[in-house]
Motif scaffolding. Structure first.
Motif, PDB file in Angstrom:
ATOM      1  N   PRO A  88       0.831  -1.216   0.000  1.00 32.32           N
ATOM      2  CA  PRO A  88       0.000   0.000   0.000  1.00 32.32           C
ATOM      3  C   PRO A  88       0.859   1.257   0.000  1.00 32.32           C
ATOM      4  CG  PRO A  88       0.064  -0.972   2.195  1.00 32.32           C
ATOM      5  CD  PRO A  88       0.748  -1.953   1.271  1.00 32.32           C
ATOM      6  N   SER A  89       0.310   2.305  -0.535  1.00 31.78           N
ATOM      7  CA  SER A  89       1.005   3.592  -0.518  1.00 31.78           C
ATOM      8  C   SER A  89       1.155   4.086   0.916  1.00 31.78           C
ATOM      9  CB  SER A  89       0.234   4.620  -1.349  1.00 31.78           C
ATOM     10  OG  SER A  89       0.125   4.195  -2.702  1.00 31.78           O
ATOM     11  N   VAL A  90       2.218   4.819   1.144  1.00 31.26           N
ATOM     12  CA  VAL A  90       2.464   5.357   2.484  1.00 31.26           C
ATOM     13  C   VAL A  90       1.427   6.427   2.796  1.00 31.26           C
ATOM     14  CG1 VAL A  90       4.098   6.653   3.902  1.00 31.26           C
ATOM     15  CG2 VAL A  90       4.922   4.855   2.362  1.00 31.26           C
ATOM     16  N   THR A  91       0.826   6.341   3.960  1.00 31.43           N
ATOM     17  CA  THR A  91      -0.180   7.318   4.372  1.00 31.43           C
ATOM     18  C   THR A  91       0.493   8.503   5.064  1.00 31.43           C
ATOM     19  OG1 THR A  91      -0.504   6.336   6.560  1.00 31.43           O
ATOM     20  CG2 THR A  91      -1.803   5.420   4.736  1.00 31.43           C
ATOM     21  N   PRO A  92      -0.188   9.648   5.114  1.00 30.98           N
ATOM     22  CA  PRO A  92       0.384  10.798   5.842  1.00 30.98           C
ATOM     23  C   PRO A  92       0.679  10.472   7.304  1.00 30.98           C
ATOM     24  CG  PRO A  92      -1.439  11.510   4.456  1.00 30.98           C
ATOM     25  CD  PRO A  92      -1.423  10.009   4.406  1.00 30.98           C
ATOM     26  N   ALA A  93      -0.156   9.662   7.931  1.00 35.08           N
ATOM     27  CA  ALA A  93       0.083   9.299   9.331  1.00 35.08           C
ATOM     28  C   ALA A  93       1.359   8.475   9.474  1.00 35.08           C
ATOM     29  CB  ALA A  93      -1.110   8.522   9.873  1.00 35.08           C
ATOM     30  N   GLN A  94       1.596   7.560   8.537  1.00 34.79           N
ATOM     31  CA  GLN A  94       2.818   6.763   8.578  1.00 34.79           C
ATOM     32  C   GLN A  94       4.053   7.635   8.337  1.00 34.79           C
ATOM     33  OE1 GLN A  94       1.672   3.895   5.559  1.00 34.79           O
ATOM     34  NE2 GLN A  94       1.466   2.267   7.084  1.00 34.79           N
ATOM     35  N   GLN A  95       3.948   8.548   7.391  1.00 39.39           N
ATOM     36  CA  GLN A  95       5.064   9.460   7.125  1.00 39.39           C
ATOM     37  C   GLN A  95       5.393  10.277   8.363  1.00 39.39           C
ATOM     38  OE1 GLN A  95       7.246  10.092   4.334  1.00 39.39           O
ATOM     39  NE2 GLN A  95       8.156  11.168   6.072  1.00 39.39           N
ATOM     40  N   GLN A  96       4.374  10.760   9.040  1.00 40.09           N
ATOM     41  CA  GLN A  96       4.599  11.562  10.245  1.00 40.09           C
ATOM     42  C   GLN A  96       5.235  10.723  11.348  1.00 40.09           C
ATOM     43  OE1 GLN A  96       1.075  13.471  11.766  1.00 40.09           O
ATOM     44  NE2 GLN A  96       2.131  14.348  13.543  1.00 40.09           N
ATOM     45  N   ALA A  97       4.752   9.485  11.524  1.00 45.63           N
ATOM     46  CA  ALA A  97       5.304   8.621  12.567  1.00 45.63           C
ATOM     47  C   ALA A  97       6.778   8.303  12.308  1.00 45.63           C
ATOM     48  CB  ALA A  97       4.484   7.333  12.655  1.00 45.63           C
ATOM     49  N   ILE A  98       7.130   8.034  11.057  1.00 40.29           N
ATOM     50  CA  ILE A  98       8.524   7.742  10.719  1.00 40.29           C
ATOM     51  C   ILE A  98       9.387   8.981  10.910  1.00 40.29           C
ATOM     52  CG2 ILE A  98      10.089   7.138   8.836  1.00 40.29           C
ATOM     53  CD1 ILE A  98       8.506   4.764   9.862  1.00 40.29           C
ATOM     54  N   ASP A  99       8.898  10.124  10.471  1.00 38.40           N
ATOM     55  CA  ASP A  99       9.660  11.362  10.600  1.00 38.40           C
ATOM     56  C   ASP A  99       9.921  11.680  12.071  1.00 38.40           C
ATOM     57  OD1 ASP A  99      10.729  13.967   9.565  1.00 38.40           O
ATOM     58  OD2 ASP A  99       9.049  14.755  10.710  1.00 38.40           O
ATOM     59  N   GLU A 100       8.907  11.528  12.920  1.00 42.43           N
ATOM     60  CA  GLU A 100       9.073  11.808  14.349  1.00 42.43           C
ATOM     61  C   GLU A 100      10.040  10.827  14.996  1.00 42.43           C
ATOM     62  OE1 GLU A 100       5.145  11.736  15.906  1.00 42.43           O
ATOM     63  OE2 GLU A 100       4.619  13.747  15.192  1.00 42.43           O
ATOM     64  N   ALA A 101       9.965   9.554  14.599  1.00 44.92           N
ATOM     65  CA  ALA A 101      10.871   8.554  15.167  1.00 44.92           C
ATOM     66  C   ALA A 101      12.317   8.854  14.804  1.00 44.92           C
ATOM     67  CB  ALA A 101      10.470   7.163  14.690  1.00 44.92           C
ATOM     68  N   LEU A 102      12.572   9.248  13.559  1.00 50.65           N
ATOM     69  CA  LEU A 102      13.932   9.549  13.132  1.00 50.65           C
ATOM     70  C   LEU A 102      14.456  10.829  13.782  1.00 50.65           C
ATOM     71  CD1 LEU A 102      13.590   8.551   9.371  1.00 50.65           C
ATOM     72  CD2 LEU A 102      15.079   7.449  11.058  1.00 50.65           C
ATOM     73  N   ARG A 103      13.590  11.814  13.979  1.00 51.48           N
ATOM     74  CA  ARG A 103      14.015  13.032  14.668  1.00 51.48           C
ATOM     75  C   ARG A 103      14.391  12.734  16.120  1.00 51.48           C
ATOM     76  NH1 ARG A 103      12.623  18.025  12.306  1.00 51.48           N
ATOM     77  NH2 ARG A 103      11.442  17.849  10.348  1.00 51.48           N
ATOM     78  N   LEU A 104      13.580  11.940  16.787  1.00 54.34           N
ATOM     79  CA  LEU A 104      13.867  11.571  18.170  1.00 54.34           C
ATOM     80  C   LEU A 104      15.140  10.728  18.242  1.00 54.34           C
ATOM     81  CD1 LEU A 104      13.016  11.661  21.113  1.00 54.34           C
ATOM     82  CD2 LEU A 104      11.534   9.672  20.694  1.00 54.34           C
ATOM     83  N   ALA A 105      15.327   9.849  17.284  1.00 56.73           N
ATOM     84  CA  ALA A 105      16.531   9.023  17.245  1.00 56.73           C
ATOM     85  C   ALA A 105      17.776   9.894  17.140  1.00 56.73           C
ATOM     86  CB  ALA A 105      16.456   8.057  16.058  1.00 56.73           C
ATOM     87  N   GLU A 106      17.734  10.933  16.319  1.00 52.72           N
ATOM     88  CA  GLU A 106      18.873  11.831  16.189  1.00 52.72           C
ATOM     89  C   GLU A 106      19.205  12.488  17.535  1.00 52.72           C
ATOM     90  OE1 GLU A 106      20.868  11.914  13.799  1.00 52.72           O
ATOM     91  OE2 GLU A 106      20.033  12.585  11.891  1.00 52.72           O
ATOM     92  N   MET A 107      18.178  12.885  18.276  1.00 46.98           N
ATOM     93  CA  MET A 107      18.404  13.512  19.571  1.00 46.98           C
ATOM     94  C   MET A 107      19.038  12.530  20.550  1.00 46.98           C
ATOM     95  SD  MET A 107      14.827  15.645  19.953  1.00 46.98           S
ATOM     96  CE  MET A 107      15.210  16.069  21.653  1.00 46.98           C
ATOM     97  N   TRP A 108      18.596  11.279  20.540  1.00 45.02           N
ATOM     98  CA  TRP A 108      19.139  10.280  21.465  1.00 45.02           C
ATOM     99  C   TRP A 108      20.578   9.904  21.116  1.00 45.02           C
ATOM    100  CZ3 TRP A 108      14.765   6.165  22.648  1.00 45.02           C
ATOM    101  CH2 TRP A 108      13.721   6.806  23.325  1.00 45.02           C
ATOM    102  N   LEU A 109      20.931  10.019  19.841  1.00 49.69           N
ATOM    103  CA  LEU A 109      22.297   9.665  19.417  1.00 49.69           C
ATOM    104  C   LEU A 109      23.302  10.784  19.694  1.00 49.69           C
ATOM    105  CD1 LEU A 109      21.537   8.005  15.948  1.00 49.69           C
ATOM    106  CD2 LEU A 109      22.354   6.827  17.999  1.00 49.69           C
ATOM    107  N   ASP A 110      22.840  12.026  19.769  1.00 46.22           N
ATOM    108  CA  ASP A 110      23.744  13.179  19.867  1.00 46.22           C
ATOM    109  C   ASP A 110      24.812  13.047  20.951  1.00 46.22           C
ATOM    110  OD1 ASP A 110      22.978  14.676  17.692  1.00 46.22           O
ATOM    111  OD2 ASP A 110      21.450  15.808  18.789  1.00 46.22           O
ATOM    112  N   PRO A 111      24.457  12.692  22.199  1.00 39.09           N
ATOM    113  CA  PRO A 111      25.493  12.648  23.238  1.00 39.09           C
ATOM    114  C   PRO A 111      26.386  11.411  23.193  1.00 39.09           C
ATOM    115  CG  PRO A 111      23.381  12.045  24.176  1.00 39.09           C
ATOM    116  CD  PRO A 111      23.110  12.445  22.751  1.00 39.09           C
TER     117      PRO A 111
END
Length: 465
Positions: A88-111
């Motif tokens: 199935p095509s990616v839904t806007p909700a899925q895109q948002q969930a992936i984007d938020e997860a990757l942003r949070l992951a970047e913050m956790w990796l920083d230190p």
């Protein structure tokens, strides 16, 4: 009257088999020709609609717009078709969930690392999008083997043609080359499409398949979590940590991608093809059963046993892949300390990477290469040891140059790596200091004829001068 043109006045198309033979024979002698009878004699379907479809497929296989033997257009089409089921095509909700997860992951990796964030926008891909984004890299990795197999198939098939058929077909060699390239392209596309159903992100197999991309596949992430009894959000975040760690490594260590891809290409160029098997297959090839050729390709019947040189090249490649995966494994697990199921997810991924899925096995059989970090656990232990001994900066400084990377022997003794490297560094410093002194004129008594320095009291042999 003359023979019927390609389209009659009533716009009824000519039978495809008759048209093909007309082209082969220069349009001569076609009056009264019954294509159904010839098709029956050749063991082909006599139904004009079936024949039309068959020859359309043949025409697609014979045409090749690229300047290589492999038909990459067919490979792309086959990959997309193989990946199309339940995609199935990616839904806007899925895109948002992936984007938020990757942003949070970047913050956790920083230190936890000296490597800076990438500022790459996270993406959510369907399987078809993964195919489109990564096929160029697959082409680069497999082209040496693909060209060898395609050329070998075309040569073997051309040799099997009767002489009278060759004279009818004219440039049979060109046609057979396209046929060989089409067969391999179809099989490669099917293998890549099957991989699209298993991968979780853009770097899931340890190399950056899409340049400067950071993405996860929501459909595959959900399928990966089935049976783990772990909330999907937690699985998505752990996988986002791995994807973001991979992205940092490949973006901030610019030589690494070329180093890995170059090692893979060098290994692939050394693969030789078993011509006797191809000749046997071409001799018994049934045009109405293309599945036989595809099955032979998928089973790797053309790949003979590896040579010692190939084994050595593969060992170096596996060490490099293990170092990448070990660094990502250690860093992402440390960053996921707040996730209750982090240890369970980590172990599942380790086993998955060590054994590979069905599609990965099929791809390995096709091109003679399995991109698997067999020593992932040892590499993770090495990076953990380096952090304990040198700190975060000292650990990540290893990525400054390919010559600094640990070797397979270092994976055997992670604790002793720093001591061995310190000894090597001291030795290199002595050499550098001596060279600098020589260039500055510090060794006034140095004689290049006998190699004796100022402290060398040895006497040359009588015949040295």
């Amino acid at each position: 009257m003359s023979s019927t043109p390609a389209n009659n006045d009533d716009d009824t198309p000519k039978d495809p088999l008759q048209e093909m033979l007309a082209n082969l024979l220069g349009g001569q002698g076609m009056e009264g020709f019954d294509p159904a009878e010839l098709a029956k004699a050749a063991g082909l379907p006599s139904d004009p609609n079936v024949l039309s479809q068959m020859f359309s497929q043949v025409q697609a296989m014979m045409s090749n717009s690229s300047d290589t033997p492999v038909n990459w257009d067919l490979a792309r089409d086959a990959a997309r078709k193989a990946a199309a089921g339940d995609d199935p095509s990616v839904t806007p909700a899925q895109q948002q969930a992936i984007d938020e997860a990757l942003r949070l992951a970047e913050m956790w990796l920083d230190p936890l690392t000296e490597l800076a964030p990438t500022a790459i926008i996270g993406r959510a891909w369907s399987r078809a999008e993964w195919v489109e984004e990564t096929l160029g890299t697959w082409q680069r990795l497999t082209e040496p083997v693909a060209n060898s197999i395609a050329s070998a198939i075309s040569k073997a098939m051309n040799e099997q043609l009767p002489e009278e058929m060759k004279s009818m077909m004219g440039d049979a060699a060109s046609m057979m080359t396209n046929m060989g390239g089409a067969l391999f392209g179809l099989q490669l596309g099917a293998a890549v499409g099957a991989l699209a159903k298993e991968v979780l992100g853009s770097t899931d197999i340890g190399i950056p398949l899409a340049d400067l991309q950071m993405a996860l596949l929501p459909t595959n992430v959900k399928a990966f979590g089935e049976g783990l009894e772990v909330p999907e959000q937690e699985i998505r975040l752990f996988l986002a940590l791995r994807e973001a760690a991979h992205a940092r490594l490949f973006v901030q260590v610019p030589w690494l991608r070329g180093h890995l891809l170059g090692a893979i290409e060098s290994y692939a160029r050394g693969i030789h093809i078993d011509m006797s098997r191809i000749e046997d297959l071409a001799h018994n090839l049934d045009p109405s059963n293309p599945e036989a050729m595809q099955a032979a390709l998928s089973e790797g019947v053309f790949m003979p046993a590896r040579t010692p040189a190939q084994d050595a090249a593969l060992a170096k490649l596996e060490t490099a892949l293990a170092l990448v995966e070990g660094w990502v494994d250690e860093l992402s697990f440390e960053a996921a300390a707040n996730l209750p199921a982090a240890a369970a997810i980590r172990e599942t991924i380790r086993r998955r990477r060590a054994t590979g899925g069905p599609a990965e096995h099929a791809f390995g059989s096709l091109v003679g290469l399995e991109l698997r970090p067999r020593r992932l656990r040892e590499a993770a232990a090495l990076w953990a040891s380096l952090k304990e001994q040198r700190g975060i900066s000292g650990r990540d400084a290893i990525w400054a140059h390919p010559d600094l990377l640990p070797t397979s022997a270092d994976l055997d003794d992670a604790a002793g790596f720093s001591a061995r490297r310190s000894a090597d560094d001291a030795s290199e410093s002595d050499v550098d200091a001596a060279l600098a002194k020589l260039l500055d004129g510090g060794f006034e008594d140095f004689d290049p004829e006998d190699g004796a320095g100022p402290d060398d009291s040895s006497t040359p042999d009588d015949g040295a001068k």
